[in-house]
Design a protein around this motif. Structure first.
Motif, PDB file in Angstrom:
ATOM      1  N   GLN A  37      14.290 -12.000 -83.327  1.00 13.66           N
ATOM      2  CA  GLN A  37      13.108 -11.405 -83.947  1.00 13.66           C
ATOM      3  C   GLN A  37      12.860 -11.931 -85.358  1.00 13.66           C
ATOM      4  N   SER A  38      13.934 -12.185 -86.099  1.00 11.49           N
ATOM      5  CA  SER A  38      13.778 -12.648 -87.484  1.00 11.49           C
ATOM      6  C   SER A  38      13.544 -14.150 -87.585  1.00 11.49           C
ATOM      7  N   SER A  40      27.152  -3.895 -85.109  1.00 11.43           N
ATOM      8  CA  SER A  40      25.728  -3.756 -84.784  1.00 11.43           C
ATOM      9  C   SER A  40      25.483  -2.668 -83.745  1.00 11.43           C
ATOM     10  N   GLN A  56      18.385  -6.951 -74.143  1.00  7.88           N
ATOM     11  CA  GLN A  56      18.569  -6.061 -75.291  1.00  7.88           C
ATOM     12  C   GLN A  56      20.019  -5.591 -75.461  1.00  7.88           C
ATOM     13  N   GLN A  61      18.116  -9.058 -83.046  1.00  3.42           N
ATOM     14  CA  GLN A  61      17.684  -9.131 -84.439  1.00  3.42           C
ATOM     15  C   GLN A  61      17.533 -10.576 -84.892  1.00  3.42           C
ATOM     16  N   HIS A  62      18.439 -11.433 -84.438  1.00  7.69           N
ATOM     17  CA  HIS A  62      18.384 -12.846 -84.812  1.00  7.69           C
ATOM     18  C   HIS A  62      17.107 -13.494 -84.280  1.00  7.69           C
ATOM     19  N   PRO A  77      22.439  -6.054 -79.932  1.00 12.64           N
ATOM     20  CA  PRO A  77      21.483  -5.847 -81.030  1.00 12.64           C
ATOM     21  C   PRO A  77      21.455  -6.990 -82.036  1.00 12.64           C
ATOM     22  N   LEU A  78      22.618  -7.591 -82.311  1.00 13.52           N
ATOM     23  CA  LEU A  78      22.671  -8.675 -83.283  1.00 13.52           C
ATOM     24  C   LEU A  78      21.897  -9.889 -82.794  1.00 13.52           C
TER      25      LEU A  78
END
Length: 205
Positions: free
Chosen positions: A69-70, A111, A59, A66-67, A62-63
Motif C-alpha cells: 500500500q505504501s 505487526s 491479507q 502495508q508495504h 499485515p506487514l
C-alpha cells in the motif's frame, strides 16, 4: 481466570507437554479453537477472487500489505476485507472465554500484535511470543523451525486462476516492479522469509 491462545508457530517450537506444564505453572488455561478457520478463510478468498476484477491481495500478513500500500499505491488491486487466520482464531477465543477473564493472544510478529490490539477487544492482550516469554520469564528449550505451519502455497484456486507466491520482501518488490499483478489472480504475500516462523516475535526466543 486467565486464558492464553498459542499461535501455530509456537506450537511447533516446543514439546506440547512441556508447554502445557509452563502454562499451568503460570495459572493460565490454554484456549483450543474448535472452528476450522483455515478452511473458512480459504473459502472467503475464493469468493473474493470470483468477484474481483483485479489482482486480489492476500491479507494474511499485515506487514506485507502495508508495504504494498505504501510503495505501490496507484496500482489496480483488490484488498478484500478478510482478517488473517490468527484474528479469526482470536475472535473465537474471546467469544468463548468468560467475558471477565483476561485473554492473551500470542503472535509470531509485532505487526499481527498491533493489528489485534487495534480491534480493542475487552480484556484481551495481543503480544508477540517473544514478549510473552519475557513478561512471564518462560524458560523452555525451543526447536529450530525450518518451515512455517501455514507455508507458501496456502491457496488453491480454480483452473485458469493464477497465484503468485511471494515469500519475502524482495519477491514482493520484484513482482510489483515488473507489473506482474496485471496477469495474476491472487498474490500470496509473506514479508518474512518463507513464513511466520521467521517473524520478529519468535526468532530471538
Amino acid at each position: 481466570m486467565t486464558y492464553v491462545w498459542i499461535n501455530p508457530v509456537v506450537e511447533k517450537l516446543y514439546d506440547p507437554k512441556a508447554l502445557t506444564q509452563v502454562l499451568d505453572t503460570l495459572g493460565m488455561t490454554r484456549f483450543i479453537n474448535q472452528e476450522n478457520h483455515v478452511q473458512d478463510v480459504k473459502n472467503h478468498y475464493q469468493e473474493a477472487v470470483n468477484q474481483a476484477t483485479s489482482c486480489v491481495i492476500d491479507q494474511r500478513c499485515p506487514l506485507a500489505v502495508q508495504h504494498v500500500q505504501s510503495h505501490y499505491p496507484n496500482r489496480s488491486l483488490t484488498y478484500p476485507q478478510i482478517q488473517p487466520i490468527l484474528i479469526h482464531a482470536a475472535l473465537e477465543a474471546r467469544k468463548n472465554c468468560p467475558s471477565t477473564a483476561l485473554l492473551y493472544i500470542t503472535t509470531p510478529c509485532q505487526s499481527l500484535a498491533e493489528l489485534g490490539d487495534s480491534l480493542a477487544l475487552d480484556n484481551t492482550i495481543f503480544l508477540t511470543w517473544r514478549a510473552f516469554v519475557q513478561k512471564f520469564k518462560v524458560q523452555l528449550a525451543a526447536k529450530k523451525l525450518t518451515a512455517s505451519p501455514i507455508p507458501p502455497g496456502f491457496f488453491e484456486l480454480k483452473t485458469g486462476q493464477k497465484i503468485a507466491n511471494l515469500c519475502n520482501k524482495n519477491q514482493i518488490d520484484f513482482f510489483f516492479q515488473q507489473h506482474q499483478e496485471e496477469t495474476t489472480t491472487l498474490a500470496e504475500m509473506l514479508y518474512c522469509q518463507d513464513g511466520c516462523h521467521n517473524g520478529d516475535g519468535v526468532t530471538d526466543v
